[in-house]
Write a protein that holds these residues in place. Structure first.
Motif, short mmCIF file in Angstrom:
data_model
loop_
_atom_site.label_atom_id
_atom_site.label_comp_id
_atom_site.label_asym_id
_atom_site.label_seq_id
_atom_site.Cartn_x
_atom_site.Cartn_y
_atom_site.Cartn_z
N LEU A 73 9.52 -4.92 9.53
CA LEU A 73 10.28 -4.13 10.51
C LEU A 73 10.98 -2.96 9.80
CD1 LEU A 73 11.96 -7.14 12.36
CD2 LEU A 73 9.78 -6.03 12.89
N PRO A 74 11.21 -1.85 10.54
CA PRO A 74 11.84 -0.67 9.92
C PRO A 74 13.36 -0.82 9.79
CG PRO A 74 11.34 -0.22 12.22
CD PRO A 74 10.83 -1.60 11.95
N ARG A 75 13.81 -1.05 8.60
CA ARG A 75 15.24 -1.26 8.37
C ARG A 75 16.05 -0.04 8.82
NH1 ARG A 75 18.03 -2.09 2.38
NH2 ARG A 75 20.21 -2.02 3.10
N HIS A 76 15.58 1.15 8.48
CA HIS A 76 16.39 2.34 8.78
C HIS A 76 16.55 2.56 10.27
CE1 HIS A 76 12.29 4.02 9.06
NE2 HIS A 76 12.80 5.02 9.76
N ASP A 100 0.86 -1.18 0.00
CA ASP A 100 0.00 0.00 0.00
C ASP A 100 0.90 1.24 0.00
OD1 ASP A 100 -1.67 2.16 0.69
OD2 ASP A 100 -3.04 0.83 1.76
N PRO A 101 0.77 2.12 -0.99
CA PRO A 101 1.65 3.31 -1.02
C PRO A 101 1.42 4.26 0.15
CG PRO A 101 -0.07 3.44 -2.70
CD PRO A 101 -0.13 2.06 -2.15
N ASN A 102 0.30 4.09 0.88
CA ASN A 102 0.04 4.95 2.04
C ASN A 102 0.70 4.44 3.31
OD1 ASN A 102 -1.74 6.73 0.61
ND2 ASN A 102 -3.30 5.12 0.69
N ALA A 103 1.21 3.20 3.30
CA ALA A 103 1.78 2.60 4.51
C ALA A 103 3.03 3.36 4.94
CB ALA A 103 2.11 1.14 4.26
N LYS A 104 3.11 3.70 6.22
CA LYS A 104 4.26 4.45 6.71
C LYS A 104 4.58 4.08 8.15
CE LYS A 104 1.54 8.46 8.26
NZ LYS A 104 1.35 9.92 8.13
N TRP A 105 5.82 4.38 8.52
CA TRP A 105 6.27 4.19 9.89
C TRP A 105 5.81 5.36 10.75
CZ3 TRP A 105 7.68 -0.57 10.31
CH2 TRP A 105 8.30 -1.22 9.24
N HIS A 106 5.92 5.19 12.06
CA HIS A 106 5.49 6.25 12.97
C HIS A 106 6.30 7.53 12.82
CE1 HIS A 106 3.76 2.92 15.80
NE2 HIS A 106 2.94 3.21 14.82
#
Length: 626
Positions: free
Chosen positions: A202-205, A132-138
């Motif tokens: 999981l957030p790689r960055h 989903d292009p809207n998916a984002k991290w906090h």
């Protein structure tokens, strides 16, 4: 309707055709938004929300909960440390999310979460997921295909659960910013494209970055630094080992996804840790610590809901029907210990376990005996093998107990004094066949060594359910004892398979597949942290697991699962205990609850909400309680 919902609506009709017989091979490489391994989803004409939720449920308030034990890590994916409540070894928990979301109201079905659609070729050799292009991290950064690839790689390398679950997945490749292809080492495994949706992202960055002190983070180690996530909640505060507060993310990207509408309604979720079950119980009766209690004690359910708040109607209790099947709960006999390696010994021990007296004297007749690893549905074996199941078992006939083909599997029944004597006599005869004899009141082998069993527990109440069994074992001349250890030690010892006997609960899916390797396979027996606590290393079981995994359709899957279930039962790897056909839930009367709850899981607490008027009334009555 936004662009994403337009894409889902356009493919909904196609999905109904594709999944008429489960995860089919027709129209290969078409994008799918519903994933089902069993049949047509109830939402085959379009999934806007779960049909039982209140889409207008108000948000707000705090859900208070209690937990037994302690915690020392915010990393649940490694076999070290004790993860905090709200995080799970498998799945996203409150902080993270998976590619797809497993349905709460029907088996073997998943709906879009981080991924909006997926596709696979007709030979099931790979699967491609579109994010989903809207998916984002906090932190506002987008979730990308590189995050998915990195998550797959680190979880397969470091998580025992994901390592076995994705055993046949050889590679994850980012095709673009929002597309990931997973390649499999085999063809024809119809489950693999589906289960890739269970991959937690999981957030790689964040994990490859450094903490506030400049120290580089390490996902292979426990941590008490609150991690970055993408889910509906983030860690607001915590006290190491004793309390954690999760806060709902105000701008959570997925709030309007169909799987989330009318759910995740609490602004905060607070977990307070207690060191024993009785303290937890007392906290619940007083209020302010535990708002919703999933009751697992028949004694309490039958006799102890008589405290003032319950008698005044401020605490309610309800038995929710559940149709997802029942787990196998039982005494695990660790075959890594030499005394349990003989099937006759394991059968003898089974004949010494008196469920009926315990149910009558301790459980108020509220439990049912479990007699299948796939209890409560079409996957459970019964009677004598026939049809396709018999054909499967005949392939291994010379390696299986002969009685498996001629007798229905039945557990001993203790319904009279005579039955008790007969069962214990049968147990002694089986021990004798296995080379154990009674000398001077002790059951000994040819070397004169007494048979010893240590039951390992982590709750003082374990004595209540273990003592009757120990009494019968001592009648046979066995040196049987119970050892209670703290939660951390218990977790570490079970992970390392350092026990004789423990009680475990083995949850099963209505569409079993790759996860069966983690329960029963020979390789899993040597991997610390696996669910093969029994230490099963049997080529027949390995072959039957493969037949489950590679079943071509539902009928073949059922037959293969029946065969696996029957072989597991006749080998007496576990002494089955009992199950409760309902979900017992007690709660303080501060909630709004949808009129309908999903019978598949019993109750979906995430669909409840705080009723401010009820909460205020309780607060006024119990303002001095704590």
């Amino acid at each position: 309707m936004n662009e994403r919902m337009n894409r889902i609506a356009q493919t909904a009709g196609l999905a109904a055709i594709l999944f008429g017989f489960g995860l089919g091979a027709s129209l290969a490489d078409e994008w799918r938004t519903v994933s089902s391994l069993i049949g047509v989803s109830k939402y085959d004409k379009g999934f806007e929300r779960y049909d039982y939720v209140n889409p207008d449920a108000p948000k707000g308030g705090t859900l208070d909960s209690t937990v037994n034990g302690t915690f020392d890590s915010f990393n649940p994916f490694i076999p070290r440390g004790t993860p905090v409540a709200g995080l799970t070894e498998f799945g996203g928990g409150l902080l993270y999310e998976t590619l797809m979301n497993q349905a709460t109201d029907e088996p073997g079905t998943s709906h879009p979460l981080i991924a909006e659609a997926f596709q696979y070729p007709d030979d099931f050799s790979s699967a491609t997921y579109r994010l989903d292009p809207n998916a984002k991290w906090h932190d506002g950064k987008p979730i990308t295909a590189k995050d998915v690839v990195w998550s797959f790689d680190v979880l397969k390398a470091n998580s025992p659960a994901y390592n076995r679950y994705f055993h046949n997945v050889t590679e994850a490749v980012a095709l673009s910013e929002h597309e990931v292809r997973f390649t499999f080492d085999q063809k024809g495994n119809r489950e693999l494209p589906h289960i890739m949706g269970d991959l937690v992202v999981l957030p790689r960055h964040w994990w490859e970055g450094a903490d506030a002190s400049g120290k580089k983070r390490d996902i292979t180690q426990p941590t008490l630094e609150p991690p970055l996530g993408s889910g509906a909640y983030r860690i607001e505060s915590f006290k190491p080992g004793s309390e954690i507060v999760w806060a709902r993310v105000p701008d959570y990207w997925g709030a309007k996804l169909p799987v989330n509408i009318g759910r995740q309604n609490f602004d905060k979720r607070r977990y307070v840790y207690f060191q024993d079950d009785n303290a937890e119980w007392q906290a619940f009766t007083k209020g302010g610590y535990e708002d919703i209690r999933v009751e697992n004690s028949s004694r309490r359910w039958a006799t102890e809901y008589n405290f003032p708040a319950f008698m005044d109607g401020d605490v309610k209790k309800h038995a929710f029907q559940q149709t997802a099947g029942e787990p196998m709960q039982g005494f695990v006999l660790n075959q890594r210990r030499p005394q349990f390696q003989d099937r006759l010994v394991r059968e003898a021990l089974t004949y010494a376990f008196d469920f009926e007296s315990m149910n009558r004297n301790l459980f108020y007749g509220l439990y049912k005996r479990t007699d299948s690893y796939f209890q409560g549905g079409e996957l459970a074996s019964s009677g004598l093998p026939e049809g396709v199941e018999l054909d499967i078992l005949n392939e291994f006939k010379d390696k299986l107990p002969p009685e498996l083909f001629t007798q229905p599997f039945k557990l001993p029944v203790f319904d009279s004094p005579k039955a008790t004597r007969d069962n214990l006599r049968k147990a002694f005869d089986l021990f004798k066949q296995a080379g154990w004899t009674n000398k001077g009141g002790k059951l000994v082998n040819a070397k004169g060594e007494q048979f010893r069993i240590e039951f390992l527990g982590r709750d003082p109440n374990d004595d209540r359910i273990t003592s009757p069994f120990i009494d019968n074992l001592r009648k046979l001349g066995i040196d049987a004892t119970l050892r209670i250890v703290d939660t951390s030690q218990y977790i570490n010892r079970t992970r390392a398979f350092d026990f004789d006997v423990v009680t475990t609960v083995m949850m099963q899916s209505q569409s079993p597949g790759n996860e069966q390797r983690d329960f029963w396979s020979s390789p899993a027996a040597d991997i610390q942290g696996s669910r093969n606590l029994m230490g099963i290393k049997d080529p027949v079981v390995d072959a039957l697991v493969d037949k489950v995994v590679f079943a071509k359709d539902r009928a073949e899957l059922i037959a293969a699962t029946h065969a696996l279930d029957r072989v597991l039962l006749w080998n007496y790897y576990v002494i089955p205990q009992w199950h409760n056909p309902d979900a017992w839930i007690a709660y303080w009367n501060k909630f709004g609850i949808p009129e309908k709850q999903p019978s598949y899981i019993g109750a979906d607490v995430d669909s409840w909400w705080i009723d401010k008027d009820k909460e205020a009334a309780l607060a006024a009555r119990y303002k001095n309680a704590n």
